[in-house]
Design an enzyme around this catalytic site. Structure first.
Site, PDB file in Angstrom:
ATOM      1  N   THR B 208       0.891  -1.276   0.124  1.00 17.90           N
ATOM      2  CA  THR B 208       0.093   0.103   0.034  1.00 17.90           C
ATOM      3  C   THR B 208       0.845   1.194  -0.017  1.00 17.90           C
ATOM      4  O   THR B 208       2.005   1.262   0.693  1.00 17.90           O
ATOM      5  CB  THR B 208      -0.644   0.090   1.103  1.00 17.90           C
ATOM      6  OG1 THR B 208      -1.805   1.091   1.230  1.00 17.90           O
ATOM      7  CG2 THR B 208      -0.279  -0.104   2.543  1.00 17.90           C
ATOM      8  N   GLU B 353      -5.571  -2.751   3.972  1.00 18.82           N
ATOM      9  CA  GLU B 353      -5.139  -3.432   4.948  1.00 18.82           C
ATOM     10  C   GLU B 353      -6.627  -4.139   5.645  1.00 18.82           C
ATOM     11  O   GLU B 353      -6.334  -4.943   6.531  1.00 18.82           O
ATOM     12  CB  GLU B 353      -4.687  -2.381   6.312  1.00 18.82           C
ATOM     13  CG  GLU B 353      -3.407  -1.907   6.157  1.00 18.82           C
ATOM     14  CD  GLU B 353      -3.664  -0.674   5.058  1.00 18.82           C
ATOM     15  OE1 GLU B 353      -4.500  -0.311   4.400  1.00 18.82           O
ATOM     16  OE2 GLU B 353      -2.507   0.380   5.020  1.00 18.82           O
ATOM     17  N   LYS B 461      -9.073  21.058  12.832  1.00 23.83           N
ATOM     18  CA  LYS B 461      -9.499  21.059  14.303  1.00 23.83           C
ATOM     19  C   LYS B 461      -9.254  22.691  14.910  1.00 23.83           C
ATOM     20  O   LYS B 461      -8.348  23.272  14.958  1.00 23.83           O
ATOM     21  CB  LYS B 461      -8.324  20.209  15.088  1.00 23.83           C
ATOM     22  CG  LYS B 461      -8.566  18.657  15.061  1.00 23.83           C
ATOM     23  CD  LYS B 461      -7.244  17.969  14.826  1.00 23.83           C
ATOM     24  CE  LYS B 461      -7.357  16.778  14.465  1.00 23.83           C
ATOM     25  NZ  LYS B 461      -6.195  16.201  13.626  1.00 23.83           N
ATOM     26  N   TRP B 466     -14.225  19.501  15.373  1.00 21.71           N
ATOM     27  CA  TRP B 466     -13.796  19.194  14.168  1.00 21.71           C
ATOM     28  C   TRP B 466     -14.610  19.846  13.019  1.00 21.71           C
ATOM     29  O   TRP B 466     -15.849  19.893  13.230  1.00 21.71           O
ATOM     30  CB  TRP B 466     -13.892  17.678  13.950  1.00 21.71           C
ATOM     31  CG  TRP B 466     -12.646  16.723  14.950  1.00 21.71           C
ATOM     32  CD1 TRP B 466     -11.671  17.440  15.525  1.00 21.71           C
ATOM     33  CD2 TRP B 466     -12.651  15.718  14.880  1.00 21.71           C
ATOM     34  NE1 TRP B 466     -10.993  16.426  16.249  1.00 21.71           N
ATOM     35  CE2 TRP B 466     -11.612  15.100  15.851  1.00 21.71           C
ATOM     36  CE3 TRP B 466     -13.237  14.446  14.222  1.00 21.71           C
ATOM     37  CZ2 TRP B 466     -11.033  14.047  16.032  1.00 21.71           C
ATOM     38  CZ3 TRP B 466     -12.846  13.244  14.499  1.00 21.71           C
ATOM     39  CH2 TRP B 466     -11.954  13.043  15.459  1.00 21.71           C
TER      40      TRP B 466
END
Lengths: 563, 563
Positions: B208, B353, B461, B466
């Site tokens: 990856t 993954e 942030k 957020w």
């Protein structure tokens, strides 16, 4: 780099640590395949999905996957507090319902073994298997109180739990002590850290009643149960998604209701339990009211439902698909389900020793353009092995037979959800070079569709060839004067065995042996035609509704064929 | 009876033998979950099912599952004769086609590790991962000969195999030795007793490419691959049956084509490989000619196909269902697929993954009565975790956030097909108390539908809360003057970070910062509105076609917000 296993037999009996390990291990998380992962998945990912149960009390009960999880945890705590440990057996005598489902997860989740008992067994057999299993607890629906009271004196050491609340507890009972389920679990915490243990640990136990001898226990593992849940949920088989509403008619005391209590929850589908009311009217109402889209059961259940619907000119508004197993769906019923009611029919075949799913009868892409009658012939077979199951047909010498749709053989199976033996070693070593003998005789066509032709013990061996008793019976049953027919093989001085047709005539109908035998002309090979016909008043029928051919063979043991 | 694992971390790193064993082991056959069981199943149970491949040579090649099995066995023998042993790596640089499929089974089947390489990587990265993986063989399609010749000097010890017959072998090549695949496997036996080994053994390897540093290898095991095949084939996810014709557009060098080379064969479905020709016309023709019913790929592929079909007023006659992954399907494309072309669309989300499938976006029974636009909003989310995968969202302190459809958190996952680390320990310990951090930020609604809101590293942030960069970009992109937009967080003295919108205007279009910022009024909370807009000529785009926000952040590192 070849296998370290000399034989398939050795591999089937192996454990993970017996296998050679690659110098390079994959870098993937290890998580044991435990039944608790299914209820945890259901709680976390489909918390609001409904489970609806018609209760023994008569009313409809509704709750959600999240509720089911909470109460499974409560049961788990109650069992642990009562000293139930890893590997201990906890039995159920119960209909399909939410409390039974809680036992599926609460018992197996803590590593105890769920022993589902068929209440239709003879009380002596019930007591035998409870003692044989060494059940510590037995959870039962109130329906079965008289049965429980009858067997309790023969089952010392069992603690009895009535699946009901305090208001429904029997006022008096012959049982020395009787626990009230709702009181028992009510005060327990509604969450648990499910214990982690080896996935090959025993998870559930189901006894299979052979025609002879005592019932034998099939001991499923967590691994086999989870793999069977994956395999049986595949689109080629049960094919259940979160868009479905699933009603298992097949009982939860019968091979874990074909795994539906597991495969439905991992699919997020709404679950509807019909309770003990399986008559046509009750079924139709719950199908319609709860918008059932999928159901599974034996053919006889659909008979009552379809008869009721035809009488009242009803149609399903949501029911789309059914898996039929236990015995083959009669072609006329399959036609009616598909053509009259728009329900897709899939044959499922398997057995208790197979968790149970072995094959499912769906079409392939190459069949989609075939005319309807040819498609129907394919659907009438038992179907393809589900990935995970391998099968083969062998002759008396164990040689594999061709997959040509004509050759017959003893049907052997293997796979990670197929029994390697029975509980406590009953029946001895049951594997043949790593394969389990199903006791069926079958053919497999070039596309991989398997068709059961007979039970191995009912096949008639004549002149070194096999004659199928079921096909001969089906022909006899098509004669207008025949009510019931059984065909058995009896010793013959020249041919080893020859078929005798045993017939029950319809009331007021008349037919004689020559006429019946003439009826076989052109329908089978000449040498298949029975040598004689015996007329009887009735055929012996066993507890599961099947004709007991071993009894007929006993009855005719002194019979002599005409010279 | 509690777990012997103090932490989830310890369990995820455990092996079967670390787990406590019940005193009662299930009596089920043990069969390791090996990839060879899939090709054996395909051969035995669906021998005549077709595999159709458009070859690099240009023509269409047809054969069957039985043929694929035979040639996979031949490749297995060739590899074993050449000394390839359990755990050795064998690489491929190849398009989707039958020879690549043979490598999937021939290589992993003998316990070697299939290393599929993305040919779009930079040649230096290619050489790096080939050396890092220590590949012994590399099988390549002729398309990639120039690439192979360029990297060969940097990859000593690799033996190169051209995936073609003698007639197509290059007349001359810079490679010292070049093996002809067809000659190599041609004389080998067409059957094999697949070796039996531990199911946790490595089976395949896929690198990856992160935005920084060298690519890292994800090492799949046989167990993870087979469980992923079961899980991804479920009706809630890929949903492929023997009635389907499957065309994987997603490349076989990209996370094993989302597992389709495994899940298709275990479903008995006809397989169609499009080769390198993925333009609209080529795709439409092969969809129609081969009666494709299911396909899977990234959204951009459908763009070309749908544009071609609209231009020529065409409709699909068999294509019914697609899984779209890699990035979210734009709502307009989803609408067009469903409403204009009658194709069901399912979002798939995952990552290398994760083998890769994590979630799939299908409806639930409770959604079936909803109006179309509400259903569409549900389908636009990433969907439900597939059974086997668990997920959670956590805040910066690792506390789990509510599944209310509003709260955001870092998305963590776990399950038996999710990585526990990278090959050779690159990247160190990647688990957090047994969970893998996806690097995404997401919300999960009360029904369990997950929606990605941003990449963790791109979230802005501001004042302890957020702000999602993707939502701000989508609003900007809806402005008629905006061609491209990226929103980044930059340091701010009071609020920690504040959003800066970076915009490429459409040619000849005009808009200024105040007008663009006014465009956000009523669309987001006031404190979400970017503090400023920077206009640029172009945005930096990486090899996978994605905007490189890290480069933009570098570019604006000295930027000061207006006071």
């Amino acid at each position: 780099m070849t296998s370290s296993f000399a034989t398939a037999q050795a591999l089937a009996a192996a454990t993970p640590s017996d296998l050679p390990r690659s110098p390079l291990t994959g870098l993937m998380m290890y998580q044991p395949l435990l039944i608790s992962t299914i209820i945890e998945y259901a709680r976390r990912h489909y918390p609001h999905t409904e489970i609806v149960s018609r209760r023994v009390e008569g009313d409809l009960h509704r709750y959600t996957y999240a509720d089911c999880h909470a109460r499974s945890c409560q049961l788990a705590h109650a069992l642990q507090q009562a000293g139930v440990a890893l590997g201990d057996r906890v039995a159920t005598l119960a209909w399909n319902g939410y409390r039974h489902l809680e036992a599926y997860y609460g018992v197996s989740g803590i590593g105890a073994v769920l022993h589902t008992i068929n209440p239709r067994l003879h009380p002596e057999q019930l007591a035998y298997i409870i003692r044989h299993a060494e059940d510590k607890f037995l959870l039962f629906d109130l329906t079965f109180l008289p049965l429980v009271e009858a067997i309790a004196p023969h089952c010392p050491g069992v603690q009895w739990v009535a699946l009901c609340g305090a208001a429904h507890m029997p006022k008096e009972s012959k049982l020395a002590q009787l626990i009230c389920y709702e009181d028992w679990i009510g005060a327990q915490p509604a969450q648990i850290d499910w214990p982690q243990f080896d996935e090959c640990s025993a998870a559930s136990l189901c006894y299979t009643s052979g025609t002879t001898g005592n019932p034998k226990g099939v001991l499923y593992s967590h691994r086999s149960t989870v793999l069977h849940a994956y395999g049986s949920a595949l689109p080629n088989a049960i094919n259940v998604s979160a868009c479905d509403v699933v009603l298992p008619v097949v009982p939860m005391f019968h091979v874990n209701a074909w795994g539906l209590p597991y495969s439905t929850l991992l699919s997020g589908a709404k679950m509807v339990f019909p309770g003990p009311a399986l008559d046509g009217k009750s079924l139709f109402e719950i199908f319609e009211n709860e918008r059932v889209s999928f159901s599974a059961g034996v053919p006889t259940v659909w008979l009552g439902l379809l008869t009721y619907m035809k009488q009242n000119q009803l149609q399903f508004s949501t029911f789309k698909r059914t898996v039929i197993g236990g015995s083959a769906c009669p072609p006329a019923m399959m036609d009616s389900l598909i053509d009259d009611f728009g329900v897709e029919v899939v044959h499922g075949w398997g057995m208790t020793e197979m968790s149970p799913l072995g094959t499912a009868g769906s079409l392939m892409a190459s069949h989609l353009a075939l005319p309807k009658d040819q498609q129907r012939k394919i659907l009438q077979k038992q179907g393809h092995a589900v990935y995970g199951v391998d099968m083969k047909i062998v002759n008396e010498e164990g040689q594999e037979q061709a997959w040509d749709g004509k050759s017959w053989g003893h049907l052997l199976v293997r796979g990670p959800w197929i029994a390697s033996g029975y509980f406590k070693g009953e029946g001895g070593d049951v594997l043949h070079d790593g394969w389990f003998d199903t006791g069926d005789v079958a053919s497999i066509d070039p596309d991989g569709y398997m068709q059961i032709t007979d039970r191995s013990k009912d096949v008639i061996k004549s002149g070194g060839e096999w004659i199928g008793s079921i096909e001969l019976e089906n022909i006899a049953m098509a004669h207008p004067a025949v009510a019931q027919a059984a065909c058995i093989g009896l010793p013959h001085p020249k041919w080893d065995e020859r078929p005798l047709l045993v017939v029950v005539k319809k009331p007021d109908a008349e037919v004689d042996a020559p006429a019946l035998l003439a009826f076989y002309q052109e329908k089978v090979a000449k040498w298949w035609i029975p040598d004689d016909v015996a007329f009887v008043e009735a055929l012996p029928i066993g507890a599961t509704g099947k004709v007991q051919k071993n009894k007929i063979r006993e009855q005719f043991q002194d019979y002599q064929f005409p010279a």
